[in-house]
Design an enzyme around this catalytic site. Structure first.
Site, PDB file in Angstrom:
ATOM      1  N   HIS A  19      60.710  33.849   1.624  1.00  0.00           N
ATOM      2  CA  HIS A  19      59.150  33.523   2.120  1.00  0.00           C
ATOM      3  C   HIS A  19      58.808  31.721   1.748  1.00  0.00           C
ATOM      4  O   HIS A  19      57.752  31.222   3.428  1.00  0.00           O
ATOM      5  CB  HIS A  19      58.041  33.833   0.753  1.00  0.00           C
ATOM      6  CG  HIS A  19      57.857  35.217   0.646  1.00  0.00           C
ATOM      7  ND1 HIS A  19      57.546  35.235  -0.811  1.00  0.00           N
ATOM      8  CD2 HIS A  19      56.946  35.670   0.558  1.00  0.00           C
ATOM      9  CE1 HIS A  19      57.704  36.415  -0.903  1.00  0.00           C
ATOM     10  NE2 HIS A  19      57.570  36.972   0.437  1.00  0.00           N
ATOM     11  N   LYS A  43      51.411  48.373  -4.507  1.00  0.00           N
ATOM     12  CA  LYS A  43      52.087  48.154  -5.742  1.00  0.00           C
ATOM     13  C   LYS A  43      50.835  47.173  -7.053  1.00  0.00           C
ATOM     14  O   LYS A  43      50.546  46.473  -6.888  1.00  0.00           O
ATOM     15  CB  LYS A  43      53.463  47.248  -5.562  1.00  0.00           C
ATOM     16  CG  LYS A  43      53.677  47.903  -4.418  1.00  0.00           C
ATOM     17  CD  LYS A  43      54.434  45.908  -3.672  1.00  0.00           C
ATOM     18  CE  LYS A  43      54.736  46.301  -2.472  1.00  0.00           C
ATOM     19  NZ  LYS A  43      55.060  45.249  -1.425  1.00  0.00           N
ATOM     20  N   ARG A  94      63.261  41.306   7.662  1.00  0.00           N
ATOM     21  CA  ARG A  94      64.453  41.326   6.910  1.00  0.00           C
ATOM     22  C   ARG A  94      65.669  42.151   8.098  1.00  0.00           C
ATOM     23  O   ARG A  94      65.157  41.885   8.948  1.00  0.00           O
ATOM     24  CB  ARG A  94      64.651  41.585   5.801  1.00  0.00           C
ATOM     25  CG  ARG A  94      64.180  40.280   4.939  1.00  0.00           C
ATOM     26  CD  ARG A  94      63.240  40.105   3.901  1.00  0.00           C
ATOM     27  NE  ARG A  94      62.101  41.645   3.608  1.00  0.00           N
ATOM     28  CZ  ARG A  94      61.441  41.765   3.195  1.00  0.00           C
ATOM     29  NH1 ARG A  94      61.989  41.053   1.351  1.00  0.00           N
ATOM     30  NH2 ARG A  94      61.193  42.337   2.565  1.00  0.00           N
TER      31      ARG A  94
HETATM   32  P1  ADP Z   1      53.625  42.649   1.277  1.00  0.00           P
HETATM   33  O1  ADP Z   1      53.018  43.535   0.354  1.00  0.00           O
HETATM   34  O2  ADP Z   1      53.083  42.262   2.441  1.00  0.00           O
HETATM   35  O3  ADP Z   1      54.992  43.377   1.973  1.00  0.00           O
HETATM   36  P2  ADP Z   1      55.256  40.406   0.633  1.00  0.00           P
HETATM   37  O4  ADP Z   1      55.374  39.102  -0.039  1.00  0.00           O
HETATM   38  O5  ADP Z   1      56.731  40.916  -0.070  1.00  0.00           O
HETATM   39  O6  ADP Z   1      54.120  41.341   0.501  1.00  0.00           O
HETATM   40  O7  ADP Z   1      56.117  39.761   2.099  1.00  0.00           O
HETATM   41  C1  ADP Z   1      55.845  39.189   2.406  1.00  0.00           C
HETATM   42  C2  ADP Z   1      55.838  39.157   4.053  1.00  0.00           C
HETATM   43  O8  ADP Z   1      56.698  38.512   4.182  1.00  0.00           O
HETATM   44  C3  ADP Z   1      56.400  40.221   4.859  1.00  0.00           C
HETATM   45  O9  ADP Z   1      56.346  40.189   6.413  1.00  0.00           O
HETATM   46  C4  ADP Z   1      57.565  39.947   4.900  1.00  0.00           C
HETATM   47  O10 ADP Z   1      58.503  41.307   5.153  1.00  0.00           O
HETATM   48  C5  ADP Z   1      58.184  38.577   4.433  1.00  0.00           C
HETATM   49  N1  ADP Z   1      59.158  38.705   3.694  1.00  0.00           N
HETATM   50  C6  ADP Z   1      59.474  38.012   2.566  1.00  0.00           C
HETATM   51  N2  ADP Z   1      60.810  37.760   2.256  1.00  0.00           N
HETATM   52  C7  ADP Z   1      61.328  37.740   3.241  1.00  0.00           C
HETATM   53  C8  ADP Z   1      62.596  37.008   3.510  1.00  0.00           C
HETATM   54  N3  ADP Z   1      63.413  37.009   2.247  1.00  0.00           N
HETATM   55  N4  ADP Z   1      62.868  37.042   4.616  1.00  0.00           N
HETATM   56  C9  ADP Z   1      61.882  37.539   5.852  1.00  0.00           C
HETATM   57  N5  ADP Z   1      60.775  37.762   5.664  1.00  0.00           N
HETATM   58  C10 ADP Z   1      60.460  38.047   4.165  1.00  0.00           C
END
Ligand code: ADP
Length: 164
Positions: A19, A43, A94
């Site tokens: 992030h 979730k 990703r």
């Molecule tokens: P959500 O539940 O909305 O997917 P997340 O907090 O898991 O929330 O992710 C928020 C955003 O950040 C999403 O677009 C996710 O694909 C992106 N993201 C999370 N980790 C990574 C990473 N390691 N590399 C690139 N993008 C990421």
């Protein structure tokens, strides 16, 4: 010139170095970046929204480019984006596994708000496999995630999963 405002929405449960990498890149593309922390994720989150915001804390306070604000939000993302005057939604991509869901969301959001553009950014390769879900899973099993998260997050995970 009008201020370019972008929203980066997510669960951030908890924030990871993946992030943070996306945030650094997004800061170069706008004047104000609003981190929108989703209150009610489908979730069941590990950390409450207050805890997730606290864990983001200082990690986004310094750096180059746009200033970063952290807000919580619930409901329709495009409505939130419009309410803060944002024309850009930032999401991270990703592997291919992210693509289908993100593609559907981006097109649905475009239908709902044609003037708001979704922009996808890729983190450094070394974070391309990092997700909040995986970090929690490894921490739950006692593994060391300190290279994948800010130090405060690694500590919070240890506290959460260490039997007292
Ligand atoms: P959500 O539940 O909305 O997917 P997340 O907090 O898991 O929330 O992710 C928020 C955003 O950040 C999403 O677009 C996710 O694909 C992106 N993201 C999370 N980790 C990574 C990473 N390691 N590399 C690139 N993008 C990421």
């Amino acid at each position: 010139m009008t201020e370019r405002i972008a929203v980066y929405p997510g669960s951030f449960d908890p924030i990871t170095n993946g992030h943070l990498d996306i945030i650094e890149r997004a800061r170069g593309l706008c004047d104000r970046l609003i981190l929108a922390v989703l209150v009610n994720t489908e979730k069941q989150p590990l950390f409450s929204v207050e805890e997730r915001i606290a864990l983001i804390g200082d990690n986004v306070a310094t750096g180059n480019g746009a200033r970063v604000e952290v807000r919580e939000f619930s409901g329709l993302l495009v409505e939130f984006a419009q309410s803060v005057g944002a024309r850009m939604i930032v999401r991270g991509l990703r592997a291919m596994s992210d693509f289908e869901y993100e593609f559907q969301m981006a097109l649905m959001n475009r239908r709902l708000a044609p003037r708001v553009e979704t922009v996808f950014l890729m983190a450094k390769e070394e974070y391309s496999y990092v997700s909040s879900r995986l970090v929690k899973e490894v921490a739950r099993l006692g593994g060391d995630v300190s290279a994948l998260t800010p130090p405060g997050v690694a500590r919070a995970l240890r506290r959460t999963f260490t039997p007292s």
